[in-house]
Design a protein around this motif. Structure first.
Motif, PDB file in Angstrom:
ATOM      1  N   THR A 293       9.232  31.138 -69.204  1.00 19.19           N
ATOM      2  CA  THR A 293      10.181  30.178 -68.667  1.00 19.19           C
ATOM      3  C   THR A 293      11.273  29.935 -69.688  1.00 19.19           C
ATOM      4  O   THR A 293      11.008  29.707 -70.870  1.00 19.19           O
TER       5      THR A 293
ATOM      6  N   HIS B 136      10.646  19.754 -52.684  1.00 20.81           N
ATOM      7  CA  HIS B 136       9.712  20.860 -52.526  1.00 20.81           C
ATOM      8  C   HIS B 136       9.549  21.187 -51.047  1.00 20.81           C
ATOM      9  O   HIS B 136       9.966  20.413 -50.175  1.00 20.81           O
TER      10      HIS B 136
ATOM     11  N   THR C   4      11.800  28.105 -56.595  1.00 18.06           N
ATOM     12  CA  THR C   4      10.650  28.524 -57.395  1.00 18.06           C
ATOM     13  C   THR C   4       9.432  28.632 -56.510  1.00 18.06           C
ATOM     14  O   THR C   4       9.107  27.689 -55.763  1.00 18.06           O
TER      15      THR C   4
ATOM     16  N   GLY D 236      11.011  15.301 -57.249  1.00 16.82           N
ATOM     17  CA  GLY D 236      11.822  16.475 -56.965  1.00 16.82           C
ATOM     18  C   GLY D 236      11.694  16.904 -55.517  1.00 16.82           C
ATOM     19  O   GLY D 236      10.955  16.327 -54.721  1.00 16.82           O
TER      20      GLY D 236
ATOM     21  N   ARG E 158       9.037  24.935 -54.845  1.00 14.52           N
ATOM     22  CA  ARG E 158       9.636  23.758 -55.469  1.00 14.52           C
ATOM     23  C   ARG E 158      11.078  24.084 -55.825  1.00 14.52           C
ATOM     24  O   ARG E 158      11.411  25.228 -56.141  1.00 14.52           O
ATOM     25  N   TYR E 159      11.919  23.063 -55.750  1.00 15.73           N
ATOM     26  CA  TYR E 159      13.307  23.205 -56.183  1.00 15.73           C
ATOM     27  C   TYR E 159      13.387  22.660 -57.598  1.00 15.73           C
ATOM     28  O   TYR E 159      13.289  21.453 -57.825  1.00 15.73           O
ATOM     29  N   ASN E 160      13.551  23.571 -58.556  1.00 16.18           N
ATOM     30  CA  ASN E 160      13.525  23.185 -59.959  1.00 16.18           C
ATOM     31  C   ASN E 160      14.895  22.759 -60.445  1.00 16.18           C
ATOM     32  O   ASN E 160      15.479  23.363 -61.335  1.00 16.18           O
ATOM     33  N   SER E 161      15.432  21.734 -59.829  1.00 19.32           N
ATOM     34  CA  SER E 161      16.679  21.154 -60.329  1.00 19.32           C
ATOM     35  C   SER E 161      16.364  20.361 -61.587  1.00 19.32           C
ATOM     36  O   SER E 161      15.408  19.583 -61.602  1.00 19.32           O
ATOM     37  N   PRO E 162      17.151  20.541 -62.654  1.00 15.64           N
ATOM     38  CA  PRO E 162      16.886  19.759 -63.862  1.00 15.64           C
ATOM     39  C   PRO E 162      17.052  18.267 -63.650  1.00 15.64           C
ATOM     40  O   PRO E 162      16.535  17.477 -64.414  1.00 15.64           O
TER      41      PRO E 162
END
Length: 990
Positions: free
Chosen positions: A592, A783, A733, A781, A768-772
């Protein structure tokens, strides 16, 4: 052929030149025309000059000239006026100019048709220097028609910041037919906040009807930002017979001008001015360029000054001082005014930012290449086995960093660079006062590019760097903070109103020079909310090409010898902590980001997933295995690999606008490529595939695993083509595949869908949406879960659906759920899914057939075996013989049983008589009695034999022999038993 002759009759009494004006007649078929005099007052047609042949229809003058009709010659415009020659310009918008019209074209086919009446008040609104479009859902067109004698063009300036508004410009001819126009000219591109952009389109000769149309889409969104329009210029008209006076606030100092200039600040002008007049600077001001009048300066208040930190002096000290906001538009020496507060105490300067050092001077300098510093200590070389971690980490704000700048401008494009955009304040940098509350206060950070660390320069990841900043907004009105990138016209993120101190991170997926911009706007008032501000406490940029080194990071070495240089690791390799050399990650693990130090950097993929060759991501290869109750189910979802789509609806907004939600899902396969594409401003979905490479390359598009777009059909708003907007990524993701309902904090909701009676379990794909950035509405978050359900009645591609009670696919805006019913969601068939059936033996041949079990719940896999044929023997005759023999034996056995039962009854009777007689005499009977018994028995036996002797058959002989033998044995045994019993009884009695 006789020509038509026009006869003009005039009274030749002369009239003054001011009583009439000249105009040209329409051009005839030969391209000629006449100049005629038109009186200013009705009925004054006497004494006018005779008509004369006019200039050629295609004749025109140069810019800065006009056609003087008396002499029919081009003449320079006087000072204070301007001319475009063969063009016209509209730059005053105090009201809608003549020839323009605003038309509402809203067509409602939804269930709220009565709400359509509210669109009657929607129109383009003049705002002095520009036009403003409507802010609601209505479709409003600004229309202007012009007749060109030769091909020309039209250009205009615009601001278009909100993608919740569709802004299109198209042209029709006099037959209401749309001119040929590509999508780049028809659909206007978005602009950055406060940016004015010019749009130019060619025009054909003849009649051109131009439409500027805006359509607001308020699907769960805030009130849209209007489109702004100004400086419309049309080229190609035949001539202009007069010059246009400069509008107030502008001037033209010399004859023959083609445009007018803006008056400087603190000056003003009236209409048609050749110069600007200065304001009395002691009592009046004009706050911006292009002012038509001067304003009286009011008494100064606390809103007219601000505080700053002075740069560090030679002693390393700084202090807070106060300054008037420039330009100063108030008076501090009149009654009721306030004075500037005294300066603060001198304090020690904050340390340098990491990566910089202070060499006993008042300024901080960047560390030399190959060295690092935390900002407090001197720069040091990186230890062996490490390399500088280049980037920027700004957390002390005594001076503005060299690669940052601040500016200010407002909607009317009036520069306010001389004012304070942002100000440094020690431990933070904050927005300044500006000229008015509607100014955009700009902070800009320039990064020349990105450079990956040596150890990861060979990787194939898409992250080149990231920017993070910590901020807060303090507002009493509807302020807004925008974060943008100049390389992309879209706003990356925005925040409204007051926000607590928080962090935001944006990942860079392209290695290019970029300019990050923070723009802060208060309201549309003038210095009413000057204390509303935004504070940024820190800004961090990683892997900056021109950056400094706040620290060092481990790198891979070529050898373990001292002095070995850093080398890049191949994709999918990590740095071993012991040897500092590259080692490949174990199978089905991924790396990652750019953290590759240590084996623990290789993270395991989720269940039912595998890593790609570069170990950069995990994906599903469309296969899945599940073991339950000693039974192994093997799935193959290859048929579901291509992108699946579902468009649910329709739904309607408050005013009846019909819209649909379009979801695109990339489930598995493609080596983990995110194949689902959603694009904005798709002008014709029927002719352009949203999944095509062309759509993926659009600036306003997302490419991911699951995405969503809002589709406005062409029949929903009277539009000529379907429109797509608000495209967002729901999942980027892949977490894994499981039959369980929860994986890595993401939970499936089977209760949202109808229950199934099938015994095969549903298979869930978790994303999942890995938005910071974690939003306030989605603390965990965003998903999504795609549930695959076995349904043999569906096709291999099956059918996608969303929960009936949540037609947008989500009930909370954070968790999205989809059901994909398909025969491909059934497990692969095995030998346990069929059974065999044996046929009858016919003609010496017997068949064995194989059929599927009832309620077959499998697909693919093993196939049914072919029918098998076996040789066999016919056994019908021997079967009949065997049945006959069996029946005979059964009858014989029953007969013998009945016979012996009867004999046994007789013996019991004789025995009873003997016992009774023995009890009376208590002595043994004489021997002759036994002879009598024997004789009697023989007599009876003889009688039986006489009966059977009459039928000398084989059965009778066998029966007689058996009777003799058995009866004699029974008689002897009975006699011995009776004699023994009697002897025992008598001895006991005696």
């Amino acid at each position: 052929m006789r020509e038509n002759v026009v006869v003009w009759k005039y009274d030749h009494r002369e009239r003054k030149r001011s009583d009439y004006y000249f105009e040209y007649t329409e051009c005839d078929s030969t391209g000629s025309r006449w100049r005629v005099a038109i009186p200013h007052t009705q009925g004054g047609c006497t004494g006018l000059p005779d008509p004369v042949r006019g200039a050629d229809c295609t004749f025109s003058c140069e810019a800065g000239e006009f056609l003087e009709m008396s002499a029919q010659e081009c003449t320079e415009c006087a000072a204070g006026t301007y001319s475009l020659g063969s063009g016209i310009r509209f730059d005053e918008w105090d009201d809608i100019p003549a020839g323009f019209s605003s038309l509402t074209t809203y067509l409602d086919n939804g269930p709220h048709m009565e709400d359509g009446l509210t669109c009657n008040s929607s129109s383009w609104v003049p705002q002095g220097n520009y036009l403003e479009s409507n802010r609601d859902e209505c479709s409003v067109s600004l229309i202007y028609a012009v007749h060109l004698k030769k091909p020309g063009s039209i250009s205009f300036e615009y601001q278009y910041e909100d993608n919740n508004v569709f802004f299109e410009f198209f042209i029709q001819n006099d037959q209401c037919q749309e001119m040929d126009q590509n999508s780049d000219k028809k659909w206007i591109k978005l602009t950055s906040n406060g940016e004015w952009r010019t749009h130019t389109v060619g025009l054909k000769s003849g009649t051109n009807i131009m439409y500027w149309r805006t359509t607001g889409i308020m699907v769960g969104a805030k009130v849209v930002k209007p489109v702004l329009l100004k400086n419309i210029q049309i080229e190609g008209v035949a001539y202009t017979s007069e010059c246009f006076p400069c509008k107030p606030g502008t001037f033209s100092r010399s004859p023959g001008s083609s445009s007018c200039e803006l008056c400087a600040r603190d000056t003003y002008s009236g209409r048609g001015a050749s110069s600007c007049t200065a304001c009395d600077q002691d009592t009046h001001y004009s706050g911006e360029r292009g002012s038509a009048l001067c304003k009286i300066k009011p008494p100064c208040t606390k809103k007219d000054y601000f505080q700053i930190h002075t740069p560090c002096d030679s002693q390393g000290k700084t202090q807070i001082i106060y300054k008037w906001i420039e330009p100063k538009i108030c008076l501090d020496d009149v009654e009721g005014s306030v004075a500037l507060p005294p300066s603060g105490e001198r304090e020690p300067c904050p340390p340098c930012n990491p990566g910089f050092y202070n060499n006993d001077t008042a300024t901080c300098s960047p560390c030399p290449a190959g060295t690092y510093s935390d900002g407090v200590k001197a720069c040091q070389p990186c230890p062996a086995g490490t390399e500088p971690a280049l980037g920027y980490e700004y957390k002390w704000w005594n001076v503005l960093p060299g690669n940052m700048k601040t500016s200010c401008f407002n909607v009317g494009n009036t520069k306010c660079d001389g004012m304070n955009g942002w100000e440094v304040a020690g431990d933070h940098i904050r927005s300044g006062a500006g000229g008015s509350d509607n100014d955009y206060l700009i902070l800009n950070l320039r990064v020349l590019g990105f450079k990956l660390p040596t150890s990861v320069s060979g990787t194939s990841g898409t992250e080149f760097g990231r920017i993070s900043f910590v901020f807060e907004t303090i507002c009493s009105a509807d302020c807004e903070l925008y974060f943008m990138m100049v390389s992309d016209t879209n706003v990356v993120e925005s925040w409204e109103g007051s926000k607590e101190r928080q962090s935001y991170t944006h990942v860079m997926t392209k290695n290019a020079s970029v300019s990050y911009t923070w723009a802060f706007q208060r309201t549309n008032q003038v210095r009413q909310y000057v204390n509303d501000m935004v504070k940024i406490y820190s800004i961090t940029v990683t892997n900056a090409l021109d950056g400094v080194a706040p620290s060092c990071r481990a790198c891979a070495l070529l050898t373990q010898q001292s002095g070995s240089s850093c080398v890049p690791c191949p994709a999918g390799y990590y740095i071993d902590k012991v040897t500092n050399q590259c080692q490949e990650c174990p199978p089905d693990t991924y790396l990652t980001g750019h953290q590759i130090y240590g084996k623990e950097a290789c993270l395991p993929c989720g269940p039912g997933s595998k890593s790609n060759k570069e170990h950069s991501m995990c994906y599903s290869d469309c296969s899945f295995t599940h073991t339950e109750q000693n039974q192994t189910l093997v799935y193959d979802f290859s048929a579901l690999g291509p992108v699946g789509s579902i468009m649910n609806g329709p739904s309607f907004t408050s005013k009846g606008t019909k819209y649909f939600h379009l979801f695109n899902i990339s489930l598995c396969g493609t080596e983990g490529q995110k194949a689902a594409v959603c694009s904005d401003n798709v002008t014709d979905l029927s002719h352009k595939d949203p999944q095509s490479p062309e759509a993926a390359e659009l600036a306003n598009s997302v490419q991911t695993f699951i995405c969503q777009s809002t589709i406005i059909p062409s029949d929903g708003r009277g539009l000529r083509a379907s429109l797509s907007s608000q495209s967002i990524s729901l999942a980027d993701t892949f977490l894994g595949t499981a039959v369980e309902s929860t994986l890595d904090g993401v939970t499936a909701r089977p209760d949202l869908f109808p229950e199934t009676s099938k015994k095969v379990p549903d298979v869930n794909f978790f994303y999942r949406y890995n938005s910071p950035q974690v939003t306030s509405s989605c603390e965990s978050g965003r998903h999504a879960v795609v549930t695959l359900r076995c349904n043999p009645e569906k096709s291999s591609r099956g059918e996608l659906s969303v929960p009936s009670q949540c037609p947008a696919g989500t009930c909370d805006g954070c968790s999205f759920h989809f059901l994909w019913e398909s025969s491909s969601a059934c497990p692969r068939c095995t030998e346990a899914d069929y059974h065999e059936i044996e046929g009858a033996c016919k003609g010496g041949v017997q068949d064995t057939l194989y059929v599927w079990n009832e309620h077959r719940l499998c697909t693919g896999g093993v196939s049914l075996p072919e029918k098998k044929t076996w040789p066999c023997e016919a056994i019908d005759f021997w079967l009949k013989v065997g049945a006959g023999v069996g029946a005979f034996c059964a009858v014989l056995l029953v007969s013998l049983t009945c016979y012996f039962w009867k004999k046994n009854k007789r013996l019991e009777y004789k025995y009873s008589r003997l016992v009774m007689s023995a009890n009376k005499e208590c002595e043994l009977p004489a021997a002759d009695s036994c002879a009598i018994m024997e004789g009697e028995g023989d007599g009876e036996e003889l009688e039986d034999e006489v009966v059977y002797s009459n039928k000398p058959s084989l059965l009778g002989k066998l029966k007689a022999i058996a009777t003799k033998v058995s009866f004699r044995e029974e008689r002897r045994f009975l006699l011995r038993f009776i004699l023994g019993s009697l002897n025992f009884s008598c001895s006991t009695v005696c």
